[in-house]
Design an enzyme around this catalytic site. Sequence first.
Site, PDB file in Angstrom:
ATOM      1  N   ARG A 250      42.393  -0.668  -6.939  1.00 41.53           N
ATOM      2  CA  ARG A 250      41.648   0.531  -6.582  1.00 41.53           C
ATOM      3  C   ARG A 250      42.210   1.762  -7.296  1.00 41.53           C
ATOM      4  NH1 ARG A 250      41.562  -2.550  -1.808  1.00 41.53           N
ATOM      5  NH2 ARG A 250      39.473  -2.824  -0.932  1.00 41.53           N
TER       6      ARG A 250
ATOM      7  N   VAL B  82      26.507   0.167  -2.100  1.00 42.81           N
ATOM      8  CA  VAL B  82      27.177   0.759  -0.941  1.00 42.81           C
ATOM      9  C   VAL B  82      26.315   1.838  -0.306  1.00 42.81           C
ATOM     10  CG1 VAL B  82      29.143   2.148  -0.175  1.00 42.81           C
ATOM     11  CG2 VAL B  82      29.505   0.204  -1.709  1.00 42.81           C
TER      12      VAL B  82
ATOM     13  N   THR C  68      31.840  -5.053  -2.945  1.00 40.12           N
ATOM     14  CA  THR C  68      31.615  -5.196  -1.506  1.00 40.12           C
ATOM     15  C   THR C  68      30.661  -4.096  -1.050  1.00 40.12           C
ATOM     16  OG1 THR C  68      33.464  -3.753  -0.889  1.00 40.12           O
ATOM     17  CG2 THR C  68      33.967  -6.069  -1.232  1.00 40.12           C
TER      18      THR C  68
ATOM     19  N   HIS D  62      43.996   2.234   1.933  1.00 38.36           N
ATOM     20  CA  HIS D  62      42.930   1.241   1.843  1.00 38.36           C
ATOM     21  C   HIS D  62      43.128   0.546   0.493  1.00 38.36           C
ATOM     22  CE1 HIS D  62      39.138  -0.797   1.921  1.00 38.36           C
ATOM     23  NE2 HIS D  62      38.654  -0.112   0.902  1.00 38.36           N
TER      24      HIS D  62
ATOM     25  N   ALA E 212      33.395   7.238   0.442  1.00 38.69           N
ATOM     26  CA  ALA E 212      33.406   5.776   0.384  1.00 38.69           C
ATOM     27  C   ALA E 212      33.834   5.243  -0.972  1.00 38.69           C
ATOM     28  CB  ALA E 212      32.017   5.229   0.728  1.00 38.69           C
TER      29      ALA E 212
END
Length: 313
Positions: A85, A11, A230, A175, A115
């Site tokens: 998460r 990331v 991701t 999120h 992030a």
Amino acid sequence: MKIGIVGVGQVGATAAYAMMMRGVGSEIVLVDRNADLAVAQARDVLDAAALADPLRVRAGELANLDGARVVVLAAGANQRPGESRLDLLSRNAEIFAEIVPAVVAAVADPIFLVATNPLDVMTQIVTVLAGRNGVAPHRVIGSGTILDSARFRTLLAAHIGINPAYIDARVLGEHGDSQVLHWSGAVAGNLTVAEAARQMGRELTESDRSRIDTAVRRAAYAIIQGKGATWFGIGAALAQMAQAIEGDERALITCSMLTEECQGVRDVALSLPRVLGAGGIVKTLTPKLDARESDALRRSAETLKEAAEGVRF
């Protein structure tokens, strides 16, 4: 603008690459507890500089972030297949309790771009940790649902048959699993997406909505199942946010921030449409929701509030 990136796994490194390709910043300093990784990532990104928009990219330590205006926090453990998460929270909270005070000691009044997952709770943790050292809440910004909103636009565009750049559709709240797709506010031009779809000869049925909702909500899990994590989408999102800060664009971005009140839930970090400029978040806008969306957003806020209250740092 000098930018620091703390944590340069996939990331962090992709964010640096995306910033370099977009011409964001004048210098990027990569910091990681694995110093060899930081050096290697810096060299790899720098190799592309002559083919894009040249800027300085180098590895360093936290002390080398002095003078940075934006610090991206991408450190922490990766999300495991099948792991939510929120399951990451206890591990990553411990990591940030060490990193954030050290960054604030090195950088005068930084803007943090968070992030690391679970994104919203980590944003709240950074807000508290940084606040103890004088950093205002509007300068701690989580990437939030900027990526989920992009997925929403892309899938709607594919269904309707138009370019996603001409769709405005946002994902609110967490999120994560409790996120809320703002269907009632989704538009294409000055038309609702349902009307745009009808005029394009492609009806938007409840079945279509359900399919798109599931695809947006489960997108990260599908990617993690295939490749472990991701990074391309979130790297591009962080570059866009840094660009908005550098240019004082006052861009309307759906991102996360500690919010005084949302649907009756107080002091919770989650995503709402926010105006982003040189000093961080300028203003939070309150979207008009239908009854079902209001209930869903309240439940999302309650979920995040409960998770945050269980953490000690």
